[in-house]
Design a protein around this motif. Sequence first.
Motif, PDB file in Angstrom:
ATOM      1  N   LEU A  77       0.693  -1.063   0.210  1.00 11.00           N
ATOM      2  CA  LEU A  77      -0.033   0.069   0.089  1.00 11.00           C
ATOM      3  C   LEU A  77       0.716   1.470  -0.076  1.00 11.00           C
ATOM      4  O   LEU A  77       0.944   2.332  -1.086  1.00 11.00           O
ATOM      5  CB  LEU A  77      -0.974  -0.398   1.814  1.00 11.00           C
ATOM      6  CG  LEU A  77      -1.834  -0.719   1.690  1.00 11.00           C
ATOM      7  CD1 LEU A  77      -2.797  -1.222   2.681  1.00 11.00           C
ATOM      8  CD2 LEU A  77      -3.155  -0.525   0.063  1.00 11.00           C
ATOM      9  N   LEU A  78       1.865   1.465   0.485  1.00  8.11           N
ATOM     10  CA  LEU A  78       2.920   2.928   1.396  1.00  8.11           C
ATOM     11  C   LEU A  78       3.639   2.716  -0.232  1.00  8.11           C
ATOM     12  O   LEU A  78       3.754   3.441  -0.863  1.00  8.11           O
ATOM     13  CB  LEU A  78       3.678   2.866   1.716  1.00  8.11           C
ATOM     14  CG  LEU A  78       2.511   2.280   3.845  1.00  8.11           C
ATOM     15  CD1 LEU A  78       4.065   2.094   4.097  1.00  8.11           C
ATOM     16  CD2 LEU A  78       2.613   3.541   3.744  1.00  8.11           C
ATOM     17  N   HIS A  79       4.445   1.762  -1.324  1.00  9.55           N
ATOM     18  CA  HIS A  79       4.636   1.176  -2.198  1.00  9.55           C
ATOM     19  C   HIS A  79       3.793   1.886  -3.306  1.00  9.55           C
ATOM     20  O   HIS A  79       4.902   2.587  -4.120  1.00  9.55           O
ATOM     21  CB  HIS A  79       5.191   0.257  -2.549  1.00  9.55           C
ATOM     22  CG  HIS A  79       5.801  -0.472  -3.854  1.00  9.55           C
ATOM     23  ND1 HIS A  79       7.300   0.207  -4.434  1.00  9.55           N
ATOM     24  CD2 HIS A  79       5.471  -0.199  -5.547  1.00  9.55           C
ATOM     25  CE1 HIS A  79       7.696   0.014  -5.603  1.00  9.55           C
ATOM     26  NE2 HIS A  79       5.973  -0.402  -6.287  1.00  9.55           N
ATOM     27  N   TYR A  80       2.859   2.301  -3.207  1.00  7.46           N
ATOM     28  CA  TYR A  80       1.312   2.339  -4.648  1.00  7.46           C
ATOM     29  C   TYR A  80       0.659   3.794  -3.963  1.00  7.46           C
ATOM     30  O   TYR A  80       0.396   3.655  -4.728  1.00  7.46           O
ATOM     31  CB  TYR A  80       0.996   1.359  -4.435  1.00  7.46           C
ATOM     32  CG  TYR A  80       1.078  -0.467  -5.582  1.00  7.46           C
ATOM     33  CD1 TYR A  80       1.454   0.127  -7.091  1.00  7.46           C
ATOM     34  CD2 TYR A  80       1.324  -1.623  -4.744  1.00  7.46           C
ATOM     35  CE1 TYR A  80       2.365  -0.694  -7.478  1.00  7.46           C
ATOM     36  CE2 TYR A  80       1.794  -2.403  -5.215  1.00  7.46           C
ATOM     37  CZ  TYR A  80       2.456  -1.755  -6.881  1.00  7.46           C
ATOM     38  OH  TYR A  80       3.034  -2.663  -7.741  1.00  7.46           O
ATOM     39  N   TRP A  81       1.410   4.398  -2.678  1.00 10.25           N
ATOM     40  CA  TRP A  81       0.556   5.612  -2.528  1.00 10.25           C
ATOM     41  C   TRP A  81       0.419   6.562  -3.486  1.00 10.25           C
ATOM     42  O   TRP A  81      -0.574   7.450  -3.551  1.00 10.25           O
ATOM     43  CB  TRP A  81       1.281   6.604  -0.876  1.00 10.25           C
ATOM     44  CG  TRP A  81       2.293   7.028  -1.678  1.00 10.25           C
ATOM     45  CD1 TRP A  81       3.905   6.840  -1.702  1.00 10.25           C
ATOM     46  CD2 TRP A  81       2.607   8.427  -1.801  1.00 10.25           C
ATOM     47  NE1 TRP A  81       4.553   7.805  -1.850  1.00 10.25           N
ATOM     48  CE2 TRP A  81       4.217   8.938  -1.810  1.00 10.25           C
ATOM     49  CE3 TRP A  81       1.641   9.342  -2.255  1.00 10.25           C
ATOM     50  CZ2 TRP A  81       4.364   9.704  -2.287  1.00 10.25           C
ATOM     51  CZ3 TRP A  81       2.250  10.752  -1.859  1.00 10.25           C
ATOM     52  CH2 TRP A  81       3.641  10.662  -2.513  1.00 10.25           C
ATOM     53  N   LYS A  82       1.349   7.101  -4.846  1.00 10.50           N
ATOM     54  CA  LYS A  82       1.681   8.169  -5.603  1.00 10.50           C
ATOM     55  C   LYS A  82       0.296   7.629  -6.862  1.00 10.50           C
ATOM     56  O   LYS A  82      -0.136   7.964  -7.119  1.00 10.50           O
ATOM     57  CB  LYS A  82       2.558   8.299  -6.098  1.00 10.50           C
ATOM     58  CG  LYS A  82       3.711   8.880  -5.624  1.00 10.50           C
ATOM     59  CD  LYS A  82       5.520   9.369  -5.715  1.00 10.50           C
ATOM     60  CE  LYS A  82       6.132   9.736  -5.252  1.00 10.50           C
ATOM     61  NZ  LYS A  82       7.512  10.520  -5.914  1.00 10.50           N
ATOM     62  N   SER A  84      -2.339   5.156  -6.059  1.00 13.23           N
ATOM     63  CA  SER A  84      -3.465   5.417  -5.666  1.00 13.23           C
ATOM     64  C   SER A  84      -3.755   6.998  -5.582  1.00 13.23           C
ATOM     65  O   SER A  84      -5.193   6.794  -5.831  1.00 13.23           O
ATOM     66  CB  SER A  84      -3.241   4.913  -3.843  1.00 13.23           C
ATOM     67  OG  SER A  84      -2.919   3.870  -3.906  1.00 13.23           O
ATOM     68  N   LEU A  85      -3.298   8.038  -4.788  1.00 13.37           N
ATOM     69  CA  LEU A  85      -3.818   9.110  -5.217  1.00 13.37           C
ATOM     70  C   LEU A  85      -4.811  10.106  -5.782  1.00 13.37           C
ATOM     71  O   LEU A  85      -5.270  10.567  -5.931  1.00 13.37           O
ATOM     72  CB  LEU A  85      -2.231   9.930  -4.277  1.00 13.37           C
ATOM     73  CG  LEU A  85      -3.116  11.483  -4.254  1.00 13.37           C
ATOM     74  CD1 LEU A  85      -4.159  11.536  -3.168  1.00 13.37           C
ATOM     75  CD2 LEU A  85      -1.899  11.709  -3.528  1.00 13.37           C
ATOM     76  N   SER A 145      -3.847  -3.768  -4.334  1.00  7.04           N
ATOM     77  CA  SER A 145      -3.111  -2.811  -3.761  1.00  7.04           C
ATOM     78  C   SER A 145      -3.272  -1.421  -4.210  1.00  7.04           C
ATOM     79  O   SER A 145      -3.339  -0.145  -3.247  1.00  7.04           O
ATOM     80  CB  SER A 145      -1.725  -2.378  -3.175  1.00  7.04           C
ATOM     81  OG  SER A 145      -1.208  -4.035  -3.157  1.00  7.04           O
ATOM     82  N   GLY A 149      -5.852   1.518  -2.264  1.00  6.94           N
ATOM     83  CA  GLY A 149      -4.943   2.347  -1.531  1.00  6.94           C
ATOM     84  C   GLY A 149      -5.455   4.241  -1.587  1.00  6.94           C
ATOM     85  O   GLY A 149      -5.630   4.679  -0.939  1.00  6.94           O
ATOM     86  N   ALA A 153      -7.767   7.120   0.493  1.00  6.38           N
ATOM     87  CA  ALA A 153      -7.797   8.773  -0.415  1.00  6.38           C
ATOM     88  C   ALA A 153      -9.004   8.764  -1.193  1.00  6.38           C
ATOM     89  O   ALA A 153      -9.442   9.957  -1.129  1.00  6.38           O
ATOM     90  CB  ALA A 153      -7.020   8.442  -1.656  1.00  6.38           C
TER      91      ALA A 153
END
Length: 386
Positions: A77-82, A84-85, A145, A149, A153
């Motif tokens: 999830l943290l890896h795909y935050w950009k 995802s946003l 993921s 994510g 958002a």
Amino acid sequence: MSYLLQLVIILLLTKLGAHLSNIFNFPSVIGELLVGVLAGPAVLNLLAPNTFTHYFAELGVIVLMFIAGLEGDLKALLHYWKPSLTVAILGVIVPTGSAFLLCYYGFGFSAKTAMFLGLILSATSVSITVQVLREMQRLNSPEGSMILGAAVADDIICVILLGICVSLFGTTAGSQRSIPLMLGLMLLFFVLALILGKWFVPKFLAIFSRLNASENETTAALVLCFGFAFLAVSLGMSDVLGAYFAGLAISETKFKERLALKIEPIGYAVFIPVFFVSIGLNISFVGMSKDIFFITSLIIIAILGKQIGCGLGARCFGLSANAANIVGAGMVSRGEMALVVTNVALSAHLIDQNHYTAMIVVTVITTLIAPLLLKYYIQRSTQLEV
């Protein structure tokens, strides 16, 4: 009808519905959703929405998202935050803007009513998507993921936009909100969730595991699930978001595997089926004929808006067309947040009862269509990979 008889009918029919869905190679959730439509006021009128089904369904969706968190991968999830946003932002802009233009120019609504109708279509609910992703073993895939994510958002963006719209356009007493206060409370939730998840949750589970009582760890997990859900609601967020974060926190501990084995039977045997049925119970075909063009137009915008907007967001970060379609389909489903926005709009006198019913129908139908779209794109992607 006795609540016990209601529960008996729901549990029996949902398992039969899931069985028939699997026979015809549909996601089992489709059968459970259709049980609500067929057994509800729209067709047979065996069941109707009431206080019992409402609260039981609330527990069901909370437990469902808690399980999704338990099975989640925080690092992914943290890896795909950009991406995802980006997916979330485009997934809000495209359907909300399209619905606003249609309602304002096509149907002659006022600007504020058109804005709220558009906002209703901005909110994604991934509770149905989670079920399909689990069944097809894609929950922790890059697409899964990214969807989860983006849903987090999306929830935040929707809450912010709702607060702004109510503050600007609300007409009921107490509808004026302080936007800075609302944003501050949301930030506080994420800070508390991070702190509690990193330091409190592991210690809490460790203490409970040493108690001389039956199912200590299971009880501790449910305490955390409902406690985080309550914290989220208290700070203006969605209860399912709190439950999801509680599950994610536990997924980083040594208790993850055995708790998943304990919580899933509780959820899928009792609470979660009631949640799926409750969605179908909100469908009613009474008086729909005069709004059929309005409803059909919004359904098309609701589906294409998320499919195109979220798909474009995924494509911006290098996903293939098929993977981007999976992300788009995974964001199509509407649910609890859309219903919340609809209720706020009704209470603020920004929509009338007829359009309230129409938006409920749009929400339920998109929720019925979403798992079919998602399964189609996953199967097509799998065939291309072979």
